[in-house]
Scaffold this active site. Sequence first.
Site, PDB file in Angstrom:
ATOM      1  N   HIS A   1      43.317  43.418  38.613  1.00 25.94           N
ATOM      2  CA  HIS A   1      42.385  43.044  37.519  1.00 25.94           C
ATOM      3  C   HIS A   1      42.708  43.899  36.046  1.00 25.94           C
ATOM      4  O   HIS A   1      42.629  43.182  35.134  1.00 25.94           O
ATOM      5  CB  HIS A   1      40.972  43.164  37.788  1.00 25.94           C
TER       6      HIS A   1
ATOM      7  N   THR B   1      41.540  45.906  42.412  1.00 24.47           N
ATOM      8  CA  THR B   1      40.765  46.476  40.983  1.00 24.47           C
ATOM      9  C   THR B   1      41.871  46.635  40.166  1.00 24.47           C
ATOM     10  O   THR B   1      41.701  46.469  38.995  1.00 24.47           O
ATOM     11  CB  THR B   1      39.749  47.499  41.496  1.00 24.47           C
TER      12      THR B   1
ATOM     13  N   ILE C   1      42.141  44.423  53.166  1.00 21.85           N
ATOM     14  CA  ILE C   1      40.703  44.807  53.584  1.00 21.85           C
ATOM     15  C   ILE C   1      40.387  43.953  54.898  1.00 21.85           C
ATOM     16  O   ILE C   1      39.902  44.538  55.804  1.00 21.85           O
ATOM     17  CB  ILE C   1      39.749  44.797  52.542  1.00 21.85           C
TER      18      ILE C   1
HETATM   19 ZN    ZN Z   1      40.345  50.034  45.867  1.00 20.16          ZN
END
Ligand code: ZN
Length: 347
Positions: free
Chosen positions: A47, A44, A179
Amino acid sequence: MTNEMKALEKTHPREGLWRVTAPVPEIRPDEVLIKINKTGICGTDIHIWNWDDWAAHTVPVPMITGHEFAGEIVELGRNVQDLDIGQRCSGEGHLIGKTSRQSRAGKFHLDPGTRGIGVNEQGAFAEYLALPAFNVVPLPDTISDDIGAILDPLGNAVHTALSFDLLGEDVLITGAGPIGIMAAAVARHAGARHVVITDVNPDRLALAAEVADVRPVNVADESLKDVQAELKLKQGFDVGLEMSGNQQALDQMVENLVMGGRIALLGIPPGKSPVDWSRIVFKAITIKGVYGREIFETWYKMIAMLENGLDVSRVITHRYHVDEFEAGFAAMKSGKSGKVVLDWTGG
Ligand code: ZN
C-alpha cells in the site's frame, strides 16, 4: 560502527520506494539498537509503495518503511536491563502508550494511541532499527532469522486463529494470502478437525495445500455446500476466519456457518460494505474484530507452537538481497507469491 546506514525510504509522495543512505538512529534511554538481518514485505508495505489513499493519508514523507524483522541487539539504552548485546530478536512493531485504561489493564494491543514502525515511525527496512526494549522479543536458537522476520504476520494469523477454541472444530478460512495460509496451519496445529480455505487465486490455493493440511476450495469453480457434503458436515462450519476483506467471502462464510457459529475478522474491506445483519442475528453468530497481536501473549503462544512442531517455513516463497528489493516488491505484487523476505546482511 559507522554512523550511516542503508535503508528503503518513502522519499517522495508517489509510487515506489527509494534506497537511501540515512543516519543510524540514536537510541533513547529505554531503547535498544537492533542490527537488522532479515525483513518481511507486508501487504501494508505494498500500500505504501503504491501510495494509495490510505498511505497518502497515513504515512508522513520521508519515512523508512517496514515492520517485519529479525536481527540482533548491538546497543543498549542506559535504562535497559534484562537484554544483552548480541541477543537475536524480533519485536512488536506497535509502539504503545502506557497511560490508557487498556494499557493499565495489561491489554497493550488495545491501546488507542498505538503507533506503527514503518508507518508512523521510522521502520525496519534499514540496517539498524531503534526500538523500545519493551517491544523486543528474544528469539530462541531454534527459530531462524527467516522465520523471525515473519513473526509479525504469523502473529496476526495466530491471534485470529486462537480467538476461539478450535479443538475438534470445523474451520472455514476465507482468503489464502500468506496470513490466511498461516492461520490454516495454526488451526490444524491447534486441533481443528477440518480446515477449509477459500480463494479464487489458484497459485495461492496451491501454496495453502503445500504449507498446511487443508482442503483448498476455489469458489469460482466449486461450491462450499458441495465441500460440506464431501466432508460430511451436518450443519456447517463451527468457526470462520475472514482474511480477505472481500464482501462475497464474508457472505459465503455466514451462509456456511452453523447456528451459533463464531467469526474472527482480520481482512479489511475496502470502505463501507453491505452486510446482511438479519441473517447474522438469526444465526446467533458471534463476530470478533482482530487487530495486531496480543502483546505479548500472541508472541508467547506462537514461539511455543514453533518450538512444538508448527511449521510455516514453506510460506516463504521468495528471498532477495535488499539490493534487489525491486524484484521482491514485484514478486509481492504479482499475486502469486507467499511471503517475500529481504536479506540485509553482506552485499
Ligand atoms: Zn505486516
